[in-house]
Design a protein around this motif. Structure first.
Motif, PDB file in Angstrom:
ATOM      1  N   ALA A 101      -9.738   6.790  -0.603  1.00 41.14           N
ATOM      2  CA  ALA A 101      -9.171   6.352  -1.757  1.00 41.14           C
ATOM      3  C   ALA A 101      -7.598   6.568  -2.332  1.00 41.14           C
ATOM      4  CB  ALA A 101     -10.110   6.910  -2.807  1.00 41.14           C
ATOM      5  N   LEU A 102      -6.997   7.520  -1.501  1.00 47.92           N
ATOM      6  CA  LEU A 102      -5.815   7.876  -1.784  1.00 47.92           C
ATOM      7  C   LEU A 102      -4.562   7.434  -0.844  1.00 47.92           C
ATOM      8  CD1 LEU A 102      -6.259  11.206  -3.799  1.00 47.92           C
ATOM      9  CD2 LEU A 102      -5.737   9.094  -4.808  1.00 47.92           C
ATOM     10  N   CYS A 103      -5.172   6.683   0.224  1.00 45.84           N
ATOM     11  CA  CYS A 103      -4.453   6.427   1.258  1.00 45.84           C
ATOM     12  C   CYS A 103      -4.451   4.896   1.295  1.00 45.84           C
ATOM     13  CB  CYS A 103      -5.023   6.624   2.701  1.00 45.84           C
ATOM     14  SG  CYS A 103      -4.948   8.397   2.906  1.00 45.84           S
ATOM     15  N   HIS A 104      -2.949   4.381   2.058  1.00 48.98           N
ATOM     16  CA  HIS A 104      -2.991   2.997   2.147  1.00 48.98           C
ATOM     17  C   HIS A 104      -3.983   2.316   2.996  1.00 48.98           C
ATOM     18  CE1 HIS A 104       1.067   2.629   0.539  1.00 48.98           C
ATOM     19  NE2 HIS A 104       1.274   3.931   1.067  1.00 48.98           N
ATOM     20  N   LYS A 109       1.159  -1.615   6.617  1.00 55.19           N
ATOM     21  CA  LYS A 109       1.872  -0.847   7.523  1.00 55.19           C
ATOM     22  C   LYS A 109       1.820   0.663   7.642  1.00 55.19           C
ATOM     23  CE  LYS A 109       6.131  -1.621   4.779  1.00 55.19           C
ATOM     24  NZ  LYS A 109       7.669  -2.067   4.827  1.00 55.19           N
ATOM     25  N   ARG A 110       1.409   0.785   6.227  1.00 53.26           N
ATOM     26  CA  ARG A 110       1.288   2.465   6.062  1.00 53.26           C
ATOM     27  C   ARG A 110      -0.098   2.839   6.293  1.00 53.26           C
ATOM     28  NH1 ARG A 110       4.788   1.685   1.686  1.00 53.26           N
ATOM     29  NH2 ARG A 110       6.988   1.886   1.998  1.00 53.26           N
ATOM     30  N   ALA A 111      -1.081   2.035   6.931  1.00 56.56           N
ATOM     31  CA  ALA A 111      -2.370   2.542   6.836  1.00 56.56           C
ATOM     32  C   ALA A 111      -2.619   3.983   7.239  1.00 56.56           C
ATOM     33  CB  ALA A 111      -3.096   1.394   7.878  1.00 56.56           C
ATOM     34  N   GLY A 112      -3.647   4.656   6.296  1.00 57.83           N
ATOM     35  CA  GLY A 112      -4.089   5.896   6.618  1.00 57.83           C
ATOM     36  C   GLY A 112      -2.937   6.956   6.105  1.00 57.83           C
ATOM     37  N   LYS A 113      -1.588   6.570   5.563  1.00 53.99           N
ATOM     38  CA  LYS A 113      -0.706   7.321   4.974  1.00 53.99           C
ATOM     39  C   LYS A 113      -0.951   7.587   3.635  1.00 53.99           C
ATOM     40  CE  LYS A 113       1.530   7.934   8.962  1.00 53.99           C
ATOM     41  NZ  LYS A 113       1.703   9.506   9.644  1.00 53.99           N
ATOM     42  N   LEU A 114      -0.445   8.649   2.934  1.00 48.94           N
ATOM     43  CA  LEU A 114      -0.828   8.596   1.509  1.00 48.94           C
ATOM     44  C   LEU A 114       0.078   7.903   0.626  1.00 48.94           C
ATOM     45  CD1 LEU A 114      -2.114  10.965  -0.308  1.00 48.94           C
ATOM     46  CD2 LEU A 114       0.296  12.203  -0.494  1.00 48.94           C
ATOM     47  N   LEU A 115      -0.690   7.234  -0.300  1.00 48.78           N
ATOM     48  CA  LEU A 115      -0.093   6.049  -0.924  1.00 48.78           C
ATOM     49  C   LEU A 115       0.781   6.099  -2.116  1.00 48.78           C
ATOM     50  CD1 LEU A 115      -1.739   6.106  -3.580  1.00 48.78           C
ATOM     51  CD2 LEU A 115      -3.475   4.608  -2.660  1.00 48.78           C
ATOM     52  N   MET A 116       1.237   7.559  -2.364  1.00 47.38           N
ATOM     53  CA  MET A 116       2.085   7.998  -3.205  1.00 47.38           C
ATOM     54  C   MET A 116       3.221   8.674  -2.481  1.00 47.38           C
ATOM     55  SD  MET A 116      -0.133  11.135  -4.818  1.00 47.38           S
ATOM     56  CE  MET A 116      -1.551  10.289  -4.504  1.00 47.38           C
ATOM     57  N   PRO A 117       4.671   8.744  -2.880  1.00 47.02           N
ATOM     58  CA  PRO A 117       5.603   9.597  -2.430  1.00 47.02           C
ATOM     59  C   PRO A 117       5.278  10.990  -2.760  1.00 47.02           C
ATOM     60  CG  PRO A 117       6.460   7.698  -3.625  1.00 47.02           C
ATOM     61  CD  PRO A 117       4.871   7.774  -3.794  1.00 47.02           C
ATOM     62  N   TRP A 118       5.936  11.940  -1.942  1.00 47.95           N
ATOM     63  CA  TRP A 118       5.815  13.470  -2.314  1.00 47.95           C
ATOM     64  C   TRP A 118       7.269  14.106  -1.831  1.00 47.95           C
ATOM     65  CZ3 TRP A 118       6.327  16.863   1.900  1.00 47.95           C
ATOM     66  CH2 TRP A 118       5.692  16.110   3.136  1.00 47.95           C
ATOM     67  N   GLY A 119       7.481  15.239  -2.575  1.00 52.18           N
ATOM     68  CA  GLY A 119       8.746  15.989  -2.327  1.00 52.18           C
ATOM     69  C   GLY A 119       8.430  17.339  -2.843  1.00 52.18           C
ATOM     70  N   PHE A 120       9.568  18.042  -2.471  1.00 47.11           N
ATOM     71  CA  PHE A 120       9.613  19.645  -2.851  1.00 47.11           C
ATOM     72  C   PHE A 120      11.030  20.066  -3.044  1.00 47.11           C
ATOM     73  CE2 PHE A 120       9.324  18.806   1.811  1.00 47.11           C
ATOM     74  CZ  PHE A 120      10.548  19.753   2.305  1.00 47.11           C
ATOM     75  N   GLY A 121      11.359  21.100  -3.898  1.00 47.81           N
ATOM     76  CA  GLY A 121      12.462  21.549  -3.940  1.00 47.81           C
ATOM     77  C   GLY A 121      12.599  22.931  -4.635  1.00 47.81           C
ATOM     78  N   PHE A 169      12.637  13.865  -3.248  1.00 49.58           N
ATOM     79  CA  PHE A 169      11.809  13.143  -2.477  1.00 49.58           C
ATOM     80  C   PHE A 169      12.188  12.752  -1.095  1.00 49.58           C
ATOM     81  CE2 PHE A 169       9.590  13.008  -6.454  1.00 49.58           C
ATOM     82  CZ  PHE A 169       8.271  12.609  -6.207  1.00 49.58           C
ATOM     83  N   LEU A 170      11.232  12.874  -0.159  1.00 46.28           N
ATOM     84  CA  LEU A 170      11.487  12.732   1.311  1.00 46.28           C
ATOM     85  C   LEU A 170      12.087  11.238   1.542  1.00 46.28           C
ATOM     86  CD1 LEU A 170       9.604  15.431   3.202  1.00 46.28           C
ATOM     87  CD2 LEU A 170      11.931  15.672   2.170  1.00 46.28           C
ATOM     88  N   MET A 171      10.761  10.370   1.297  1.00 47.13           N
ATOM     89  CA  MET A 171      10.828   8.764   1.489  1.00 47.13           C
ATOM     90  C   MET A 171      10.177   8.299   0.112  1.00 47.13           C
ATOM     91  SD  MET A 171       9.327   8.876   5.445  1.00 47.13           S
ATOM     92  CE  MET A 171       9.554   7.151   5.469  1.00 47.13           C
ATOM     93  N   PRO A 172      10.920   7.932  -0.834  1.00 48.62           N
ATOM     94  CA  PRO A 172      10.464   7.218  -2.011  1.00 48.62           C
ATOM     95  C   PRO A 172      10.029   6.067  -1.545  1.00 48.62           C
ATOM     96  CG  PRO A 172      12.952   7.784  -2.093  1.00 48.62           C
ATOM     97  CD  PRO A 172      12.564   8.653  -0.942  1.00 48.62           C
ATOM     98  N   PHE A 173       9.019   5.365  -2.231  1.00 50.15           N
ATOM     99  CA  PHE A 173       8.949   4.087  -2.400  1.00 50.15           C
ATOM    100  C   PHE A 173       7.932   3.607  -3.432  1.00 50.15           C
ATOM    101  CE2 PHE A 173       5.669   6.625   0.181  1.00 50.15           C
ATOM    102  CZ  PHE A 173       4.382   6.116  -0.599  1.00 50.15           C
ATOM    103  N   LYS A 174       7.800   2.572  -3.604  1.00 51.10           N
ATOM    104  CA  LYS A 174       6.884   2.086  -4.989  1.00 51.10           C
ATOM    105  C   LYS A 174       5.669   2.344  -4.892  1.00 51.10           C
ATOM    106  CE  LYS A 174       9.995  -1.854  -6.377  1.00 51.10           C
ATOM    107  NZ  LYS A 174       9.894  -3.310  -6.396  1.00 51.10           N
ATOM    108  N   CYS A 175       4.918   2.870  -6.102  1.00 46.36           N
ATOM    109  CA  CYS A 175       3.638   3.104  -6.041  1.00 46.36           C
ATOM    110  C   CYS A 175       3.274   3.166  -7.618  1.00 46.36           C
ATOM    111  CB  CYS A 175       3.331   4.488  -5.462  1.00 46.36           C
ATOM    112  SG  CYS A 175       3.589   5.851  -6.623  1.00 46.36           S
ATOM    113  N   LEU A 176       1.992   2.701  -7.971  1.00 52.99           N
ATOM    114  CA  LEU A 176       1.362   2.817  -9.140  1.00 52.99           C
ATOM    115  C   LEU A 176      -0.005   3.453  -9.162  1.00 52.99           C
ATOM    116  CD1 LEU A 176       1.883   2.480 -12.095  1.00 52.99           C
ATOM    117  CD2 LEU A 176       1.254   0.176 -11.830  1.00 52.99           C
ATOM    118  N   LEU A 177      -0.325   4.766  -9.464  1.00 53.36           N
ATOM    119  CA  LEU A 177      -1.440   5.387  -9.442  1.00 53.36           C
ATOM    120  C   LEU A 177      -2.125   4.931 -10.736  1.00 53.36           C
ATOM    121  CD1 LEU A 177      -0.615   8.944  -8.258  1.00 53.36           C
ATOM    122  CD2 LEU A 177      -1.480   7.076  -6.864  1.00 53.36           C
ATOM    123  N   SER A 178      -3.527   4.355 -10.352  1.00 56.59           N
ATOM    124  CA  SER A 178      -4.633   3.995 -11.555  1.00 56.59           C
ATOM    125  C   SER A 178      -5.102   5.387 -12.365  1.00 56.59           C
ATOM    126  CB  SER A 178      -5.644   3.247 -10.902  1.00 56.59           C
ATOM    127  OG  SER A 178      -6.311   4.133 -10.192  1.00 56.59           O
TER     128      SER A 178
END
Length: 609
Positions: A101-104, A109-121, A169-178
């Motif tokens: 439910a939290l993956c594409h 094209k990103r099937a199985g990958k997390l549907l939100m960007p992430w990062g650390f600092g 963020f390592l690889m930012p992309f558009k997302c919108l979590l419900s």
């Protein structure tokens, strides 16, 4: 918090809007890792941040994995804070990525990958950007992954500060979590916030496996409850919560937190034996049963008498008389010094509205003065035992010093709007607003969280056996369509009726657990089963579907106003056990049936309008 963490927290508070969720130093995942900050935004994703109060002369050496730090104890070696933040972030990714439910979705094209960007600092709270560059820290702390002291000052521009965050963020992309997806993230990150239903498989958080479907709002502690549970602090606390507001869940979370940091055991007390069994299983589910003792009050009293070799009171024909003598024996034992005070690092009381003043005064003495940790949860509208009149004492008079530390929970998350509206309308006379007491807490009317479901039903059969047969047929149909027997409870006005109903359901081939005195402790063990119990025993519990048979047997004399109020209360409690479906039945007419019918018709018209 360290001073640097406090300043950084203040900047988050100043510069981020209400869409952001921020957690400080909370246990993440089944391994209970503790990142300094986790920040979540519905269209940005999540960010893990480690804050260091290092000064320029603190850092003696730094490489990709380690930092050598000058301290008052001499030089010590710590993890490189960026590596530390990265490890925490990767653990979160692994947790979330296991959930479809939290993956594409498949085909993306990103099937199985997390549907939100992430990062650390990393946040260097006492090192400026200029000092950072002069010390050549960029070799092991990339500049874009660091916020420095002069970039988190009180007057910092909000847009510039947020840009610093999102550059991490390592690889930012558009997302919108419900909203359900955000709830899902919280479900995975904080297993201690999960609301386990009676039908759930109880297991330790380390082995917990979430269901595939996205949980709805009742399955995870809401943000208000989470903030309250995390910020309770030590000392005496009181939570006055309406039915279904999550009081018991907050108690469970608080128990887990206390058990992990208290040296002395934690005691949980309630009046209801069935609720004690449920709380005991909740502690087992979190793996703290060896540090948390869950008892119903009179069971605890008997245990105290046995443990300290006191003489048990003689058996009395009257159960009430025996119970009073039992409690008095423990009170006398404490006064004489035969039973020690301060036995527990913390004491938590659920359904405290059923405790007599002398019980509360006794229990307050069991808390270790060094920790002074006591939590009382109650709701006067659910008082079932003894005189249902408003309590005539203050908390302070029984040793509970909670003035200014009382929280009121008004939202009901358990019931659908339909069930709660019916229960409120039926119990209007006992929910009527009253003036605040000495503790400045009035009786609170529950407010709905807005969940919707089917309208409660009132139906009639030829006799009580026919009622039982119809209930059995409806449960069998639901189970044939995939329901779990644990989803169903039949709540009866007496033990006699509960025994009759259980026998009839068993004759129809259903697996039934009758919550008698002998079986209450085993109520949540064994194979899935339909639970049959008295309405009194149902306090603190909840089931997807609740049947309340034989309400026509609740007839009272018109002049017995107090007894009628007690019956209204017990029916209100029974009605509010239903998470989704409520069915009430009878086999003859009387005043109670007519009252329920009028309320059902009125609520149906109102909600349909």
């Amino acid at each position: 918090m360290t001073s640097g963490e406090r300043r950084f927290s203040a900047r988050l508070d100043d510069t981020l809007d209400d869409e952001y969720l921020c957690w400080y130093d909370v246990p993440i995942g089944p391994r209970y890792r503790h990142p300094d900050f986790v920040v979540l935004h519905p269209s940005r994703g999540f960010l893990v941040l480690e804050v260091k109060d290092w000064k320029p002369d603190t850092i003696a050496g730094l490489d990709r994995d380690r930092a050598v730090i000058n301290t008052e104890r001499g030089r010590v070696t710590e993890a490189n804070p960026l590596r530390q933040a990265r490890d925490y972030a990767l653990e979160i990714v692994r947790l979330l990525q296991d959930d479809p439910a939290l993956c594409h979705p498949a085909g993306d094209k990103r099937a199985g990958k997390l549907l939100m960007p992430w990062g650390f600092g990393v946040v260097l709270a006492n090192i400026t950007r200029n000092q950072f560059e002069q010390m050549a820290l960029e070799h092991y702390l990339p500049p874009a992954s660091v916020i420095c002291r002069d970039e988190m000052t009180e007057g910092v521009d909000a847009e510039a500060f947020q840009t610093r965050l999102w550059d991490m963020f390592l690889m930012p992309f558009k997302c919108l979590l419900s909203l359900p997806q955000i709830e899902r993230v919280r479900w995975h990150l904080f297993p201690q916030l999960r609301i386990q239903m009676q039908g759930d498989l109880l297991q330790a958080p380390a082995a917990a496996v979430a269901p595939v479907e996205i949980p709805d709002i009742i399955r995870v502690m809401d943000l208000q409850q989470e903030q309250l549970a995390r910020s309770l602090g030590d000392g005496h606390r009181v939570i006055h919560g309406v039915a279904g507001s999550g009081k018991t869940m907050i108690l469970g979370y608080r128990c887990v937190e206390l058990a992990r940091r208290q040296h002395k055991p934690v005691l949980v007390l309630c009046y209801n034996k069935t609720l004690a069994s449920r709380l005991e299983h909740l502690m087992q589910g979190h793996g703290v049963q060896d540090r948390v003792a869950v008892r119903n009050f009179h069971e605890w009293c008997r245990e105290q008498i046995r443990t300290y070799g006191l003489r048990s009171p003689p058996f009395q024909q009257s159960a009430d008389a025996y119970a009073q003598m039992l409690v008095q024996s423990v009170i006398d034992g404490v006064e004489s010094g035969a039973i020690p005070r301060g036995q527990y690092g913390a004491v938590l009381i659920d359904e405290g509205h059923d405790f007599a003043p002398e019980w509360l005064r006794l229990v307050a003495q069991m808390v270790d003065p060094e920790t002074n940790s006591q939590l009382l949860l109650y709701d006067d509208a659910q008082t079932l035992y003894g005189n249902a009149a408003r309590r005539k004492f203050s908390f302070a008079s029984v040793g509970i010093q909670a003035q200014g530390r009382t929280t009121i929970l008004r939202l009901n998350y358990r019931n659908t709007l339909e069930v709660l509206t019916l229960a409120k309308a039926f119990a209007e006379e006992v929910l009527a607003g009253r003036d605040a007491d000495d503790d400045h807490v009035p009786v609170v009317v529950p407010e709905s969280a807005g969940r919707r479901g089917p309208m409660p039903e009132l139906w009639q059969a030829r006799n009580i056996w026919a009622e039982a047969d119809i209930i059995a047929a409806r449960i069998q149909d639901a189970i044939a369509n995939g329901a779990n027997p644990n989803d169903f409870a039949v709540l009866c006005h007496s033990n006699r009726l509960a025994g009759l109903i259980a026998t009839q359901l068993q004759k129809r081939g259903l697996t039934v657990l009758l919550a008698s005195d002998q079986q209450r402790r085993a109520m949540f063990n064994g194979p899935p089963s339909v639970k049959v119990m008295t309405m009194h025993s149902s306090k603190g519990l909840e089931f997807d579907t609740v049947f309340i048979p034989g309400i026509c047997e609740l007839a009272t004399r018109e002049d017995d106003a107090e007894r009628k109020r007690r019956q209204v209360r017990v029916l209100y409690v029974a009605m509010t056990r239903a998470l989704r479906q409520l069915e009430i039945s009878h086999h003859k007419e009387n005043a109670i049936v007519e009252q329920v019918r009028g309320v059902v018709d009125s609520v149906s018209r109102r909600l349909a309008a």
